[in-house]
Design a protein around this motif. Structure first.
Motif, PDB file in Angstrom:
ATOM      1  N   ALA A  44     -29.941 -12.661 -13.589  1.00  0.00           N
ATOM      2  CA  ALA A  44     -29.440 -13.004 -12.263  1.00  0.00           C
ATOM      3  C   ALA A  44     -28.111 -13.760 -12.277  1.00  0.00           C
ATOM      4  O   ALA A  44     -27.448 -13.845 -11.260  1.00  0.00           O
ATOM      5  CB  ALA A  44     -30.480 -13.854 -11.534  1.00  0.00           C
ATOM      6  N   VAL A  45     -27.708 -14.312 -13.411  1.00  0.00           N
ATOM      7  CA  VAL A  45     -26.532 -15.187 -13.453  1.00  0.00           C
ATOM      8  C   VAL A  45     -25.458 -14.599 -14.341  1.00  0.00           C
ATOM      9  O   VAL A  45     -25.733 -14.172 -15.451  1.00  0.00           O
ATOM     10  CB  VAL A  45     -26.931 -16.583 -13.999  1.00  0.00           C
ATOM     11  N   HIS A  46     -24.259 -14.557 -13.836  1.00  0.00           N
ATOM     12  CA  HIS A  46     -23.115 -14.185 -14.673  1.00  0.00           C
ATOM     13  C   HIS A  46     -22.225 -15.414 -14.758  1.00  0.00           C
ATOM     14  O   HIS A  46     -21.835 -15.969 -13.737  1.00  0.00           O
ATOM     15  CB  HIS A  46     -22.358 -12.997 -14.075  1.00  0.00           C
ATOM     16  N   PRO A  47     -21.889 -15.868 -15.974  1.00  0.00           N
ATOM     17  CA  PRO A  47     -21.169 -17.123 -16.127  1.00  0.00           C
ATOM     18  C   PRO A  47     -19.779 -17.130 -15.520  1.00  0.00           C
ATOM     19  O   PRO A  47     -19.197 -18.188 -15.325  1.00  0.00           O
ATOM     20  CB  PRO A  47     -21.090 -17.313 -17.647  1.00  0.00           C
ATOM     21  N   SER A  48     -19.232 -15.973 -15.193  1.00  0.00           N
ATOM     22  CA  SER A  48     -17.892 -15.981 -14.614  1.00  0.00           C
ATOM     23  C   SER A  48     -17.915 -16.042 -13.090  1.00  0.00           C
ATOM     24  O   SER A  48     -16.872 -16.028 -12.454  1.00  0.00           O
ATOM     25  CB  SER A  48     -17.105 -14.751 -15.079  1.00  0.00           C
ATOM     26  N   ASP A  49     -19.103 -16.137 -12.490  1.00  0.00           N
ATOM     27  CA  ASP A  49     -19.213 -16.243 -11.044  1.00  0.00           C
ATOM     28  C   ASP A  49     -18.957 -17.692 -10.642  1.00  0.00           C
ATOM     29  O   ASP A  49     -19.819 -18.551 -10.781  1.00  0.00           O
ATOM     30  CB  ASP A  49     -20.607 -15.778 -10.591  1.00  0.00           C
ATOM     31  N   GLY A  50     -17.756 -17.967 -10.157  1.00  0.00           N
ATOM     32  CA  GLY A  50     -17.357 -19.330  -9.807  1.00  0.00           C
ATOM     33  C   GLY A  50     -18.098 -19.921  -8.634  1.00  0.00           C
ATOM     34  O   GLY A  50     -18.037 -21.131  -8.402  1.00  0.00           O
ATOM     35  N   SER A  51     -18.822 -19.088  -7.881  1.00  0.00           N
ATOM     36  CA  SER A  51     -19.575 -19.618  -6.745  1.00  0.00           C
ATOM     37  C   SER A  51     -20.891 -20.247  -7.196  1.00  0.00           C
ATOM     38  O   SER A  51     -21.530 -20.953  -6.433  1.00  0.00           O
ATOM     39  CB  SER A  51     -19.841 -18.520  -5.718  1.00  0.00           C
ATOM     40  N   LEU A  52     -21.285 -19.971  -8.431  1.00  0.00           N
ATOM     41  CA  LEU A  52     -22.523 -20.533  -8.971  1.00  0.00           C
ATOM     42  C   LEU A  52     -22.206 -21.721  -9.870  1.00  0.00           C
ATOM     43  O   LEU A  52     -21.163 -21.743 -10.529  1.00  0.00           O
ATOM     44  CB  LEU A  52     -23.270 -19.476  -9.794  1.00  0.00           C
ATOM     45  N   PRO A  53     -23.101 -22.712  -9.932  1.00  0.00           N
ATOM     46  CA  PRO A  53     -22.848 -23.868 -10.807  1.00  0.00           C
ATOM     47  C   PRO A  53     -22.620 -23.468 -12.257  1.00  0.00           C
ATOM     48  O   PRO A  53     -21.786 -24.052 -12.941  1.00  0.00           O
ATOM     49  CB  PRO A  53     -24.119 -24.713 -10.666  1.00  0.00           C
ATOM     50  N   GLU A  54     -23.336 -22.431 -12.740  1.00  0.00           N
ATOM     51  CA  GLU A  54     -23.207 -21.992 -14.117  1.00  0.00           C
ATOM     52  C   GLU A  54     -21.810 -21.448 -14.421  1.00  0.00           C
ATOM     53  O   GLU A  54     -21.384 -21.419 -15.570  1.00  0.00           O
ATOM     54  CB  GLU A  54     -24.244 -20.910 -14.452  1.00  0.00           C
ATOM     55  N   GLY A  55     -21.106 -21.007 -13.400  1.00  0.00           N
ATOM     56  CA  GLY A  55     -19.775 -20.435 -13.579  1.00  0.00           C
ATOM     57  C   GLY A  55     -18.643 -21.423 -13.440  1.00  0.00           C
ATOM     58  O   GLY A  55     -17.475 -21.051 -13.483  1.00  0.00           O
ATOM     59  N   GLN A  56     -18.975 -22.720 -13.279  1.00  0.00           N
ATOM     60  CA  GLN A  56     -17.937 -23.716 -13.036  1.00  0.00           C
ATOM     61  C   GLN A  56     -17.589 -24.544 -14.262  1.00  0.00           C
ATOM     62  O   GLN A  56     -16.730 -25.423 -14.187  1.00  0.00           O
ATOM     63  CB  GLN A  56     -18.361 -24.622 -11.883  1.00  0.00           C
ATOM     64  N   GLY A  57     -18.202 -24.275 -15.396  1.00  0.00           N
ATOM     65  CA  GLY A  57     -17.878 -24.973 -16.638  1.00  0.00           C
ATOM     66  C   GLY A  57     -16.725 -24.300 -17.349  1.00  0.00           C
ATOM     67  O   GLY A  57     -16.042 -23.426 -16.810  1.00  0.00           O
ATOM     68  N   ILE A  58     -16.510 -24.699 -18.599  1.00  0.00           N
ATOM     69  CA  ILE A  58     -15.373 -24.142 -19.336  1.00  0.00           C
ATOM     70  C   ILE A  58     -15.553 -22.646 -19.608  1.00  0.00           C
ATOM     71  O   ILE A  58     -14.579 -21.895 -19.570  1.00  0.00           O
ATOM     72  CB  ILE A  58     -15.098 -24.920 -20.645  1.00  0.00           C
ATOM     73  N   THR A  59     -16.776 -22.215 -19.846  1.00  0.00           N
ATOM     74  CA  THR A  59     -16.998 -20.799 -20.155  1.00  0.00           C
ATOM     75  C   THR A  59     -16.736 -19.931 -18.932  1.00  0.00           C
ATOM     76  O   THR A  59     -16.011 -18.930 -19.020  1.00  0.00           O
ATOM     77  CB  THR A  59     -18.433 -20.573 -20.657  1.00  0.00           C
ATOM     78  N   GLY A  60     -17.307 -20.293 -17.800  1.00  0.00           N
ATOM     79  CA  GLY A  60     -17.080 -19.527 -16.575  1.00  0.00           C
ATOM     80  C   GLY A  60     -15.617 -19.492 -16.193  1.00  0.00           C
ATOM     81  O   GLY A  60     -15.087 -18.450 -15.797  1.00  0.00           O
ATOM     82  N   THR A  61     -14.940 -20.636 -16.340  1.00  0.00           N
ATOM     83  CA  THR A  61     -13.516 -20.699 -16.014  1.00  0.00           C
ATOM     84  C   THR A  61     -12.715 -19.783 -16.934  1.00  0.00           C
ATOM     85  O   THR A  61     -11.847 -19.037 -16.485  1.00  0.00           O
ATOM     86  CB  THR A  61     -13.011 -22.155 -16.113  1.00  0.00           C
ATOM     87  N   ALA A  62     -13.013 -19.825 -18.234  1.00  0.00           N
ATOM     88  CA  ALA A  62     -12.281 -18.986 -19.193  1.00  0.00           C
ATOM     89  C   ALA A  62     -12.512 -17.502 -18.903  1.00  0.00           C
ATOM     90  O   ALA A  62     -11.579 -16.702 -18.951  1.00  0.00           O
ATOM     91  CB  ALA A  62     -12.703 -19.325 -20.618  1.00  0.00           C
ATOM     92  N   MET A  63     -13.739 -17.147 -18.601  1.00  0.00           N
ATOM     93  CA  MET A  63     -14.034 -15.736 -18.337  1.00  0.00           C
ATOM     94  C   MET A  63     -13.431 -15.276 -17.007  1.00  0.00           C
ATOM     95  O   MET A  63     -12.924 -14.167 -16.905  1.00  0.00           O
ATOM     96  CB  MET A  63     -15.539 -15.498 -18.368  1.00  0.00           C
ATOM     97  N   ARG A  64     -13.487 -16.123 -16.013  1.00  0.00           N
ATOM     98  CA  ARG A  64     -12.964 -15.763 -14.704  1.00  0.00           C
ATOM     99  C   ARG A  64     -11.440 -15.624 -14.718  1.00  0.00           C
ATOM    100  O   ARG A  64     -10.888 -14.692 -14.147  1.00  0.00           O
ATOM    101  CB  ARG A  64     -13.399 -16.823 -13.679  1.00  0.00           C
ATOM    102  N   THR A  65     -10.751 -16.557 -15.389  1.00  0.00           N
ATOM    103  CA  THR A  65      -9.286 -16.545 -15.417  1.00  0.00           C
ATOM    104  C   THR A  65      -8.725 -15.704 -16.559  1.00  0.00           C
ATOM    105  O   THR A  65      -7.533 -15.436 -16.583  1.00  0.00           O
ATOM    106  CB  THR A  65      -8.739 -17.980 -15.559  1.00  0.00           C
ATOM    107  N   ARG A  66      -9.601 -15.350 -17.523  1.00  0.00           N
ATOM    108  CA  ARG A  66      -9.193 -14.638 -18.738  1.00  0.00           C
ATOM    109  C   ARG A  66      -8.150 -15.438 -19.528  1.00  0.00           C
ATOM    110  O   ARG A  66      -7.305 -14.883 -20.199  1.00  0.00           O
ATOM    111  CB  ARG A  66      -8.688 -13.222 -18.396  1.00  0.00           C
TER     112      ARG A  66
END
Length: 182
Positions: A44-66
């Motif tokens: 249910a969770v993708h770490p690059s989804d910035g709308s979720l708490p799991e996506g707001q750490g360094i990993t989600g940020t790196a994946m979202r911004t590439r």
């Protein structure tokens, strides 16, 4: 670790090399969760989804911004309200770096490094880590090409076998002088 990246010939070798702790994608830890709860939460969770708490750490940020996401004071940068604050604090982590692993311009995972020291990620180290992430991404692309070549080679071999069988059948038909000889 650089040698391990150069000498890896497939994904399992790369991700299970001695001294390397990497995964294809992102590993989450849910204390006390059952196996079913863990698997459902991962689906249910993708770490690059910035709308979720799991996506707001360094990993989600790196994946979202590439782009690499570096925190030389993780607790200060993400604060007590951050989703991973307690886990980071309890583990003794003070600095962290997440570098996206890219395939065709899309983030498919992240190389995550954590340190118990503040300001551990100096510009020279960041440059080396960026190069390492590029090398891992390149290796993953090569694995994909090698897998595609192996599939193609197997298809060619299968077609060659079918052609040989058809040729042998045709030859038998041509040589037969009657139905009983067939």
């Amino acid at each position: 670790m650089s040698f391990q990246v150069r000498s890896a010939y497939d994904r399992p070798t790369l991700f299970h090399s001695k001294g390397a702790v990497m995964s294809y994608g992102v590993v989450h830890h849910f204390p006390g969760a059952t196996k079913e709860q863990y698997e459902a939460s991962i689906a249910a969770v993708h770490p690059s989804d910035g709308s979720l708490p799991e996506g707001q750490g360094i990993t989600g940020t790196a994946m979202r911004t590439r782009q690499p996401c570096i925190s030389n004071d993780y607790l200060r940068d993400f604060g007590a309200s951050g989703h991973f604050y307690q886990v980071i604090r309890d583990s003794g982590t003070r600095s962290g770096a997440a570098l996206p692993l890219l395939k065709e311009g899309s983030a498919i995972g992240a190389l995550i490094l954590l340190s118990s020291e503040l300001d551990a990620f100096v510009p020279e180290l960041i440059g080396l880590l960026e190069r390492l992430a590029e090398n891992v991404s390149f290796a993953l692309d090569n694995f994909d090409r090698a897998e595609e070549k192996a599939r193609s080679d197997e298809q060619k071999l299968s077609l060659a076998r079918m052609y040989a069988a058809l040729s042998a059948t045709n030859e038998a038909i041509i040589r037969a002088k009657s139905r009983t000889e067939l």
